[in-house]
Write a protein that holds these residues in place. Structure first.
Motif, PDB file in Angstrom:
ATOM      1  N   ALA A  18       0.818  -1.224   0.000  1.00  0.00           N
ATOM      2  CA  ALA A  18       0.000   0.000   0.000  1.00  0.00           C
ATOM      3  C   ALA A  18       0.845   1.265   0.000  1.00  0.00           C
ATOM      4  O   ALA A  18       0.310   2.359  -0.177  1.00  0.00           O
ATOM      5  N   GLY A  36      -1.614   6.777  -3.060  1.00  0.00           N
ATOM      6  CA  GLY A  36      -2.898   6.265  -2.573  1.00  0.00           C
ATOM      7  C   GLY A  36      -4.060   6.462  -3.531  1.00  0.00           C
ATOM      8  O   GLY A  36      -5.208   6.189  -3.176  1.00  0.00           O
ATOM      9  N   GLN A  37      -3.793   6.935  -4.747  1.00  0.00           N
ATOM     10  CA  GLN A  37      -4.876   7.197  -5.700  1.00  0.00           C
ATOM     11  C   GLN A  37      -5.474   5.912  -6.258  1.00  0.00           C
ATOM     12  O   GLN A  37      -6.659   5.863  -6.580  1.00  0.00           O
ATOM     13  N   LEU A  89      -5.481   2.744  -4.921  1.00  0.00           N
ATOM     14  CA  LEU A  89      -5.751   1.618  -4.029  1.00  0.00           C
ATOM     15  C   LEU A  89      -6.551   2.054  -2.808  1.00  0.00           C
ATOM     16  O   LEU A  89      -6.646   3.238  -2.495  1.00  0.00           O
ATOM     17  N   LEU A 124      -6.917   0.691   1.245  1.00  0.00           N
ATOM     18  CA  LEU A 124      -6.321  -0.198   2.248  1.00  0.00           C
ATOM     19  C   LEU A 124      -7.240  -0.341   3.451  1.00  0.00           C
ATOM     20  O   LEU A 124      -7.763   0.654   3.958  1.00  0.00           O
TER      21      LEU A 124
END
Lengths: 283, 299
Positions: free
Chosen positions: B57, B79-80, B82, B84
């Motif tokens: 991640a 983080g675009q 996925l 988590l």
């Protein structure tokens, strides 16, 4: 399926995220009875003990007593604010670090600046409420307040703002550099107490300082307190009230210094948040 | 070339190592997550699954090796691409489920109101205004899963989503996850519960910071040696273990193990005394025990 928030302009997302952190922080702060006690009730109790047990007001002229109570209320108000900006702020960070939520935040498209600004915004509101509560207790027990000018409240808030940014930046940096984040709480509570006593109760009793006390017009907690006293309390004679020497921090240089504390604090806080909390893996 | 290998890699990890001080947690992990699959990372507690997921991640940096998402270093993705889920990582005790959802909704630009449907399907809707400190572990997992799957992302990374969830609810969790795959996503799920194997298109067994076996559930079950089922009192476990790979495993009141290539069921039966010995089809629990615990002793 509708998307909650448009990806749109970066400034819009920064606003959304800042508001999210601020709202969440305010909710968790006001629901934490321990924080409310230490940030609001304890400084108010400390003030009451001082003016009724530790300070002999019976020997003072009648017109001085309300001034002494007011300066003490502001001193303990700053104590409350410093507690919020240093200790409570670090506690909220440590809770998220130890709860594993920073591992979560690092995997989200979150702006570290939004994280800090949101938390700070909440802390500022909470600190302002804590200060107001102590001043209200002061008023209820005979403290006299008087605005020096229309700028008095903005200037007092500027002092609180600058002190807050400076202290909160230290809180973030400490959580990052202390080997285990939970120990940052111990360090911050120690700093609050040291700052309070080493500056003569946040600068309202410089006579307590053995060496030269000029620094009380320089260090942020004492400077913010003395500036607030100058603007909110009808002190006739600073020497008679035990506030000198040095004299009141009235010149422009003191405001510039507060601005510098705010700017330095903001820069340190954003860098620390980015580096320690979002760039690394603080444990 | 198998079809799974021809598919595009959504996430690719090469030589991922992670140490904390002198303690090694991950020891050279190579792992590829393909389009439209559920990849199950299966292993016992404390074997590095969560740390691996954090590396995938981008929330933890590997000590060595690299992780890429859609060909780019995962940190650059920011983080675009996925979503988590970390077990216990979303909720704050003093906030309600609804307040927690509102918080995460403002953090991710691709957060949708899908979470409302998921919490309704999982039976959590009535509890949304309770503070999460009053939630059971299972209720927290429901909220966390809803929040993670509410994000429109091509890759979901879910850390033990069914931990603490009762068996009657596990199928609902699987269904919610499978819906994301049906919509085109890839999902990586860590677990130590064999029941989650039903969800998997592929399983990677993880032990001691390494991937010990990877494959489709059918291929992995095929790779398990004959499974012995020993019921009743009789010979001691020590006396029987010379015929099996690794150790015998207790499963309720029976003992199970994997027949060595140079042994026969008759050998075990003769040594078992009054106990009943038979061979049975391998279960996912058997596969778990074989690939995580037993096989390494046979190499």
């Amino acid at each position: 399926m509708s998307t909650h928030s448009p990806s749109g302009p970066a400034i819009g997302r920064l606003y959304d995220q800042t508001t999210a952190f601020a709202t969440r922080s305010l909710r968790t702060l006001r629901r934490n009875a321990v924080v409310v006690f230490w940030a609001v009730a304890f400084p108010a109790l400390f003030y009451l003990l001082s003016v009724y047990l530790f300070i002999d007001t019976s020997a003072m002229p009648d017109d001085v007593v309300p001034v002494v109570k007011a300066t003490n209320a502001i001193s303990y108000g700053t104590f409350a604010a410093l507690f919020v900006f240093l200790n409570t702020f670090s506690q909220s960070l440590v809770a998220d670090v130890e709860g594993g939520r920073y591992a979560q935040f690092r995997a989200l498209p979150v702006s570290p600046s939004a994280d800090f600004l949101g938390r700070f915004g909440a802390s500022f509101v909470f600190a302002a409420a804590a200060v107001t509560a102590v001043l209200a207790v002061g008023a209820a027990t005979g403290a006299a307040y008087e605005l020096r000018s229309l700028a008095s409240i903005p200037v007092a808030l500027l002092g609180l703002f600058a002190l807050g940014l400076f202290a909160a930046s230290l809180a973030v940096a400490l959580v990052g550099v202390v080997p285990e984040a939970k120990y940052a709480n111990l360090v911050t509570i120690s700093l609050v107490m040291l700052a309070f006593f080493l500056t003569g109760y946040n600068g309202v009793q410089p006579g307590m300082v053995v060496a030269g006390a000029e620094f009380v017009n320089v260090v942020p907690n004492a400077l913010a307190t003395r500036l607030a006293v100058f603007h909110l309390v009808p002190v006739g004679d600073w020497t008679q009230a035990g506030l000198a020497s040095p004299g009141a921090p009235t010149d422009l240089g003191h405001l510039v210094l507060l601005g510098a504390y705010a700017a330095a604090g903001l820069a340190l806080a954003v860098l620390s948040t980015r580096h320690f909390l979002y760039g690394g893996e603080v444990q | 070339m198998r079809s799974s290998e021809r598919r595009r890699a959504r996430s690719r990890s090469q030589g991922v190592r992670k140490t904390y001080g002198e303690d090694g947690v991950l020891d050279g992990i190579d792992l590829t997550v393909h389009d439209n699959e559920v990849l199950l990372l299966m292993g016992p507690n404390g074997t590095g699954k969560t740390v691996l997921l954090e590396c995938l991640a981008g929330s933890t940096d590997p000590t060595a090796g690299e992780v890429r998402v859609f060909g780019d270093p995962v940190r650059e993705d920011g983080g675009q691409s996925l979503s988590l889920l970390l077990q216990g990582g979303a909720s704050v005790d003093s906030l309600s489920g609804r307040e927690t959802a509102a918080f995460y909704a403002d953090l991710h630009p691709s957060f949708t109101d899908r979470w409302r449907d998921i919490v309704a399907d999982l039976g959590l809707a009535e509890a949304l205004d309770k503070r999460t400190k009053y939630y059971s572990e299972g209720m927290k997992r429901k909220l966390e899963l809803a929040l993670a799957l509410a994000v429109d992302a091509p890759l979901y990374l879910l850390d033990e989503p069914t931990a603490g969830v009762d068996l009657s609810m596990v199928q609902s969790f699987h269904r919610a996850i499978r819906e994301r795959v049906d919509d085109g996503a890839a999902v990586v799920v860590t677990t130590h519960r064999p029941v989650d194997a039903e969800l998997a298109d592929r399983i990677a067994f993880v032990d001691d910071g390494r991937v010990t076996a990877t494959g489709s559930p059918a291929d992995l079950l095929d790779g398990v040696p004959s499974v012995l089922r020993i019921v009743g009192a009789g010979a001691t476990t020590d006396a029987l273990e010379e015929y099996v790979v690794g150790d015998l495993f207790y499963h309720g009141d029976e003992r199970r193990g994997f027949l060595r290539e140079d042994a026969t069921v008759a050998d075990v039966d003769a040594a078992a005394g009054d106990a009943t010995v038979e061979t049975v089809e391998p279960s996912y629990t058997d596969a778990f025990n074989y690939y995580v615990h037993a096989r390494s002793t046979n190499e």
